[in-house]
Scaffold this active site. Structure first.
Site, PDB file in Angstrom:
ATOM      1  N   SER A   1       0.795  -1.229   0.000  1.00  0.00           N
ATOM      2  CA  SER A   1       0.000   0.000   0.000  1.00  0.00           C
ATOM      3  C   SER A   1       0.826   1.277   0.000  1.00  0.00           C
ATOM      4  O   SER A   1       0.365   2.298  -0.498  1.00  0.00           O
ATOM      5  CB  SER A   1      -0.961   0.003   1.184  1.00  0.00           C
TER       6      SER A   1
ATOM      7  N   HIS B   1      -5.216  -2.980  -3.115  1.00  0.00           N
ATOM      8  CA  HIS B   1      -4.760  -2.038  -4.142  1.00  0.00           C
ATOM      9  C   HIS B   1      -4.608  -2.694  -5.512  1.00  0.00           C
ATOM     10  O   HIS B   1      -4.078  -2.089  -6.441  1.00  0.00           O
ATOM     11  CB  HIS B   1      -3.443  -1.399  -3.715  1.00  0.00           C
TER      12      HIS B   1
ATOM     13  N   LYS C   1     -11.757   1.070  -2.432  1.00  0.00           N
ATOM     14  CA  LYS C   1     -10.711   1.742  -3.199  1.00  0.00           C
ATOM     15  C   LYS C   1     -11.153   1.851  -4.656  1.00  0.00           C
ATOM     16  O   LYS C   1     -11.988   2.678  -4.947  1.00  0.00           O
ATOM     17  CB  LYS C   1      -9.390   1.033  -2.953  1.00  0.00           C
TER      18      LYS C   1
HETATM   19  C1  LIG Z   1      -6.939   0.196   2.795  1.00  0.00           C
HETATM   20  C2  LIG Z   1      -6.422  -1.143   3.088  1.00  0.00           C
HETATM   21  C3  LIG Z   1      -7.133  -2.022   3.901  1.00  0.00           C
HETATM   22  C4  LIG Z   1      -8.345  -1.589   4.665  1.00  0.00           C
HETATM   23  O1  LIG Z   1      -9.453  -1.436   3.842  1.00  0.00           O
HETATM   24  P1  LIG Z   1     -10.647  -0.471   4.287  1.00  0.00           P
HETATM   25  O2  LIG Z   1     -11.782  -0.915   3.473  1.00  0.00           O
HETATM   26  O3  LIG Z   1     -10.186   0.910   4.000  1.00  0.00           O
HETATM   27  O4  LIG Z   1     -10.836  -0.705   5.761  1.00  0.00           O
HETATM   28  C5  LIG Z   1      -6.673  -3.308   4.038  1.00  0.00           C
HETATM   29  N1  LIG Z   1      -5.541  -3.704   3.434  1.00  0.00           N
HETATM   30  C6  LIG Z   1      -4.805  -2.885   2.680  1.00  0.00           C
HETATM   31  C7  LIG Z   1      -3.563  -3.398   2.027  1.00  0.00           C
HETATM   32  C8  LIG Z   1      -5.212  -1.567   2.488  1.00  0.00           C
HETATM   33  O5  LIG Z   1      -4.474  -0.728   1.773  1.00  0.00           O
END
Ligand SMILES: *Cc1c(COP(=O)(O)O)cnc(C)c1O
Length: 391
Positions: free
Chosen positions: A185, A213, A244
């Protein structure tokens, strides 16, 4: 001063002294490539390089209309946990569509990616078991590992040989679980998933992959890195977010039907938390259909054009960069350096939030650029021009 205020003031002063103070900053516009931040001196229009809205779907009118239609029909709240009385057929329809999208037997919704990881890992391993976790895994995976109370062995980032030597030392009596982001991330690099799957096969370990991602960005129809590498059958559980590239909120774990049954019985964030409103499932269904359809392909094409353009631009500035995901780190070192660079970029109309410990390791504070299909060529060029003075 009340006890809590004295405590908070002292802790905040210590955090600030290390350059790590965090504050909130409300937006006064819809999310997108250009946003408005409501500052103390009026609102500021900025080009946004800090959102994970990779396909520009977060403000899509068709997805918002599905949310509104769902809310008109079914209300704003689910009323209870899914195991009590908050289970709606919209969630099941979405799960079936997500399972088809992932090519798995089943999928199970969670309220967020954070909740999914905190539910999934403790459902698979417990005290006496062993987890092998990449050093740069996301905080939600780290917290899921801690909640499981299994022994946690952190292997050096993406280091297959390092992981293998740890696996060799683990007792065969223990249940073993390897866990990794697929796209990291804060660095944007890819996990060596084929090698991880091979190691897991050889050592009888389970494999959990977080595609937060990768979904929507990588692979045919944006199905993620596991699908792109043809590893679907060799990954025990895949976590992907709806927050995302999908542009909504929530997450899902996909895998076998019996894994889903296990999670329904053991995943505490699912059992002990009110379900997502059914209207959100309506919105996510529209979003997933867009993302996996022809329009998704067009948006991914634009995203990848931006990624290639930005990577080439960074290289032209002498900064090593590869076009492998939508995330580009510009590592600067101390928190103060990252804060100062972010504020200079902001003076030029660019929002690039500085990323500091504990989100990244000490000494690697950085600017993190997240690209979107919604960015124009001009916006990408502006970012590169502003970076000329920084790297
Ligand atoms: C953003 C993220 C999460 C958490 O997801 P949310 O839906 O924002 O709680 C989990 N794992 C990774 C690698 C992330 O970047």
């Amino acid at each position: 001063m009340a006890g809590v205020d004295a405590l908070a003031t002292a802790e905040l002063a210590a955090i600030a002294a290390r350059g790590l103070l965090r504050t909130l900053e409300p937006l006064s516009s819809a999310p997108g490539a250009e946003i408005e931040v409501a500052g103390p001196r009026g609102s500021e229009r900025l080009i946004n390089f800090s959102s994970n809205d990779y396909l520009g779907l977060a403000s899509d009118a068709r997805i918002a209309a599905s949310l509104a239609e769902g809310a008109r029909r079914l209300g704003a709240g689910a009323g209870a946990s899914r195991l009590v009385c908050g289970d709606f057929s919209e969630a099941h329809q979405l799960e079936e569509e997500l399972a088809r999208f992932e090519g798995t037997e089943s999928a199970l919704l969670f309220n967020s990616g954070y909740a999914a990881n905190c539910g999934l890992i403790p459902a698979l391993v417990g005290p006496g078991d062993a987890i092998f976790s990449d050093a740069l895994n996301h905080a939600s995976l780290i917290d899921g590992c801690r909640l499981s109370r299994a022994a946690i062995h952190v292997y050096p980032h993406a280091d297959v040989a390092g992981l293998e030597s740890l696996l060799c030392k683990a007792s065969p009596a223990q249940r073993r679980l390897v866990v990794s982001d697929s796209v990291f991330s804060m660095d944007g690099d890819l996990a060596p998933l084929v090698a991880l799957a091979d190691l897991c096969d050889r050592h009888g370990a389970l494999l959990v992959v977080d595609e937060a991602h990768a979904t929507g960005v990588l692979g045919p129809q944006g199905r993620g890195l596991v699908s792109a590498l043809g590893l679907g059958a060799r990954v025990d559980a895949r976590m992907a977010t709806l927050s995302k590239a999908v542009g909504v909120v929530g997450a899902h774990v996909s895998g076998s039907r019996v894994l889903r049954d296990l999670l329904i019985n053991k995943a505490r964030p699912l059992i002990f938390s009110t379900a997502l409103p059914p209207a959100l499932a309506c919105a996510a269904r529209t979003a997933v259909a867009l993302l996996a359809g022809r329009e998704g392909d067009e948006r991914r094409l634009r995203l990848w054009r931006n990624i290639e353009h930005f990577a080439a631009g960074l290289r032209a500035l002498g900064h090593p960069a590869e076009a492998r995901s939508a995330i580009f780190p510009v590592v600067l070192g101390t928190p103060e350096k990252a804060l100062a660079a972010a504020s200079r970029l902001r003076a030029r109309g660019l929002l690039v939030k500085p990323i500091r410990p504990p989100t990244v390791p000490e000494g690697t504070s950085r600017l993190r650029f997240a690209l979107s299909a919604a960015h124009t060529e001009t916006q990408i060029a502006q970012a590169l021009e502003a970076l000329r003075a920084e790297i």
